[in-house]
Design an enzyme around this catalytic site. Structure first.
Site, PDB file in Angstrom:
ATOM      1  N   CYS A 191       0.802  -1.226   0.000  1.00 59.69           N
ATOM      2  CA  CYS A 191       0.000   0.000   0.000  1.00 59.69           C
ATOM      3  C   CYS A 191       0.832   1.272   0.000  1.00 59.69           C
ATOM      4  CB  CYS A 191      -0.945  -0.026   1.190  1.00 59.69           C
ATOM      5  SG  CYS A 191      -1.903  -1.540   1.184  1.00 59.69           S
ATOM      6  N   LYS A 216      -9.475   7.644   3.196  1.00 57.79           N
ATOM      7  CA  LYS A 216      -9.999   6.276   3.158  1.00 57.79           C
ATOM      8  C   LYS A 216     -11.337   6.137   3.888  1.00 57.79           C
ATOM      9  CE  LYS A 216      -5.410   4.126   2.828  1.00 57.79           C
ATOM     10  NZ  LYS A 216      -4.578   5.338   2.994  1.00 57.79           N
ATOM     11  N   PHE A 239       2.326  -3.427   3.974  1.00 62.10           N
ATOM     12  CA  PHE A 239       2.789  -4.706   4.523  1.00 62.10           C
ATOM     13  C   PHE A 239       4.248  -4.911   4.138  1.00 62.10           C
ATOM     14  CE2 PHE A 239      -1.386  -7.392   4.904  1.00 62.10           C
ATOM     15  CZ  PHE A 239      -1.806  -6.562   5.927  1.00 62.10           C
ATOM     16  N   HIS A 276      -9.744   1.602   1.198  1.00 62.82           N
ATOM     17  CA  HIS A 276      -8.294   1.486   1.045  1.00 62.82           C
ATOM     18  C   HIS A 276      -7.972   0.875  -0.316  1.00 62.82           C
ATOM     19  CE1 HIS A 276      -4.183   0.988   1.657  1.00 62.82           C
ATOM     20  NE2 HIS A 276      -4.147   0.246   2.748  1.00 62.82           N
ATOM     21  N   GLU A 278       0.626   5.587  13.497  1.00 64.20           N
ATOM     22  CA  GLU A 278       0.887   6.742  12.640  1.00 64.20           C
ATOM     23  C   GLU A 278       0.807   8.045  13.437  1.00 64.20           C
ATOM     24  OE1 GLU A 278      -0.539   8.682   8.369  1.00 64.20           O
ATOM     25  OE2 GLU A 278      -1.764   7.115   9.303  1.00 64.20           O
ATOM     26  N   HIS A 313      -2.294   8.114   6.270  1.00 66.29           N
ATOM     27  CA  HIS A 313      -2.549   6.758   5.751  1.00 66.29           C
ATOM     28  C   HIS A 313      -3.860   6.238   6.342  1.00 66.29           C
ATOM     29  CE1 HIS A 313      -1.645   2.947   3.951  1.00 66.29           C
ATOM     30  NE2 HIS A 313      -1.594   2.311   5.115  1.00 66.29           N
TER      31      HIS A 313
END
Length: 483
Positions: A239, A405, A469, A410, A385, A374
């Site tokens: 991502c 998002k 990831f 996402h 975050e 994010h």
């Protein structure tokens, strides 16, 4: 994708297990070691081993933080001259941002395939997509949606930059490159090919199985379609993909290897194995009775992210080249950074060190007052975050931060591309879209998240965060263009 575990020292991943037998009222925890569940077993013993100690690493933040020092060489200054997207709100940039400003949710029940037996039955599914005028009918039928979204977003970005075929034919195409990445690639084509192999044998596999599955094909097809012969490849960092592409594209321009770069991300994972795979990871929200309220960054009641899809592409160009051709300059790309947590396959570092160091690397002195976060709506990722941002910015009173998002889900490899466009629109319009579904904010989130209603805000310098990831962290920095 932000990590989705609860905090802990184990390298295993802790997920909510909502299907544990005999526990219908509460969420139990199952420990995962990599991708395999491990039963928790207590052995009878007279001795107990002490719990392993957590290794603590303190993040060092710069005393003052803000935009990178602006390049003075017009050949190294990078400006944005075009934008293109495919989204759950369509393919028009202004309509996309207006929907965000209105706080409209694009999340709905999935009907692309029969998801009635799935434990998650909703997502940011794109409907009524048209590639007319961009892809011929024969190729359109063969292509995976991932590449259809890429081609339309890429071509629309070129048109937005006044780089249609007639103009491109007057330019040096060896100095125009493409770096459009994807996290998953042609997932539908791949799944269909495997199904054909199993059910009918290898002779029934389409010859397009490999070419339309591999992750580099978006950049390749866009170049073939337009004749662009500069640097061309894809990046796949889950991502964080699109931001990595922006970062790489900028470096090609600054090294003199390209005058123009087409950069961004594309993804189309709302299909059986995409949804099923993330269900298996326990990554997705299961708020099936309230799909539009499921993506809720920083809210105490968040329970996972909502799958989205689409593509977001920027035209990045040296200021020197843009001015010589009389291009319309939308905003300026000031810089970026990429780092790795070196921690775990899916977990973020709870101390936010990888993220905070990435933000710090992308910045130098004061001025940042907007963050497109994010913010996937996962239990651990959202707070990790925020912790990282607080480490870097000691005073956040002037900063506003929102989560795109919350409305579009996402988009995995496309997320950074779509959010870069939202960030640039915030700069050019002076309005920040809300983070919707903010009903019960986490007390640790002391930064203004623009809850539920848009806010007027003059953006001095903006950063857009994307994490993936594997521990991939990326930050890109945009600002209003000043000659």
């Amino acid at each position: 994708m932000a990590g989705i575990s609860t905090a802990g020292c184990s390298s295993g991943l802790l997920f909510r297990n909502r299907e544990a037998a005999g526990n219908s009222n509460g969420a139990s925890l199952v420990q995962y070691n990599g991708l395999r569940a491990v039963e928790s077993v207590q052995l009878a013993s007279t001795r107990t081993k002490p719990a392993p100690k957590c290794r603590t690493i303190r993040a060092m933040a710069s005393p003052t933080v803000s935009a990178p020092k602006r390049e003075t060489d017009p050949k190294k200054r990078i400006v944005i001259t075009g934008m293109g997207l495919v989204s759950v709100f369509g393919s028009d940039i202004d309509n996309f941002y207006n929907k965000l400003l209105e706080g409209e949710s694009g999340i709905s029940e999935i009907d692309r395939f029969d998801a009635s037996t799935y434990s998650v039955r909703f997502g940011g599914q794109i409907r009524d997509f048209s590639s007319k005028g961009y892809i011929d009918g024969k190729n359109d039928r063969r292509l995976d949606d991932c590449w259809r979204y890429c081609l339309v977003a890429g071509r629309r970005a070129l048109d937005d930059a006044n780089l249609g075929s007639q103009v491109l034919d007057t330019l040096d195409k060896t100095k125009i490159g493409v770096v459009v990445g994807t996290g998953m690639g042609g997932l539908t084509v791949f799944s269909n090919g495997v199904e054909a192999l199993i059910q009918k044998g290898y002779k029934k596999i389409t010859p397009f199985f490999i070419p339309y599955s591999i992750t580099n094909m978006g950049s390749a097809l866009l170049a073939i379609d337009t004749g662009l012969m500069g640097p061309n490849y894809s990046i796949s960092t889950a991502c964080a993909t699109a931001n990595y592409c922006f970062y790489a594209a900028a470096n090609h321009i600054r090294r003199g290897e390209a005058d123009i770069m087409v950069a961004g991300g594309t993804e189309a994972a709302i299909m059986p194995s995409g949804i099923g795979g993330f269900i298996a990871c326990r990554a997705l929200s299961q708020r099936n009775n309230e799909p539009k309220r499921a993506s809720r960054p920083w809210d105490k009641d968040r329970d996972g992210f909502v799958m989205g899809e689409g593509a977001g592409v920027l035209i990045m160009e040296s200021l020197d080249h843009a001015m010589k051709r009389g291009a319309n300059i939308i905003a300026e790309y000031l810089g970026g950074a990429v780092t790795c947590d070196a921690h775990h396959m899916t977990d973020p570092r709870s101390d936010g060190l990888g993220v905070s160091s990435c933000i710090t690397k992308s910045l130098e002195d004061a001025g940042v007052n907007y963050i497109n976060a994010h913010a996937t709506s996962t239990l651990a990722g959202d707070l990790a975050e925020v912790n990282a941002i607080k480490k870097v910015f000691k005073d956040t009173s002037e900063i506003k931060m929102n989560g795109t998002k919350s409305m579009i889900g996402h988009g995995l490899g496309a997320a950074g591309g779509l959010e870069a466009i939202a960030t640039i629109k915030a700069i050019t319009t002076g309005w920040l879209h809300p983070t919707i579904n903010q009903d019960n904010l986490e007390p640790d989130v002391t930064i203004d998240t623009v809850p539920n209603v848009k806010k007027q805000h003059e953006v001095n310098v903006a950063i857009s965060n994307s994490f993936g990831f594997g521990g991939h962290n990326s930050v890109v920095v945009f600002a209003p263009f000043k000659p």
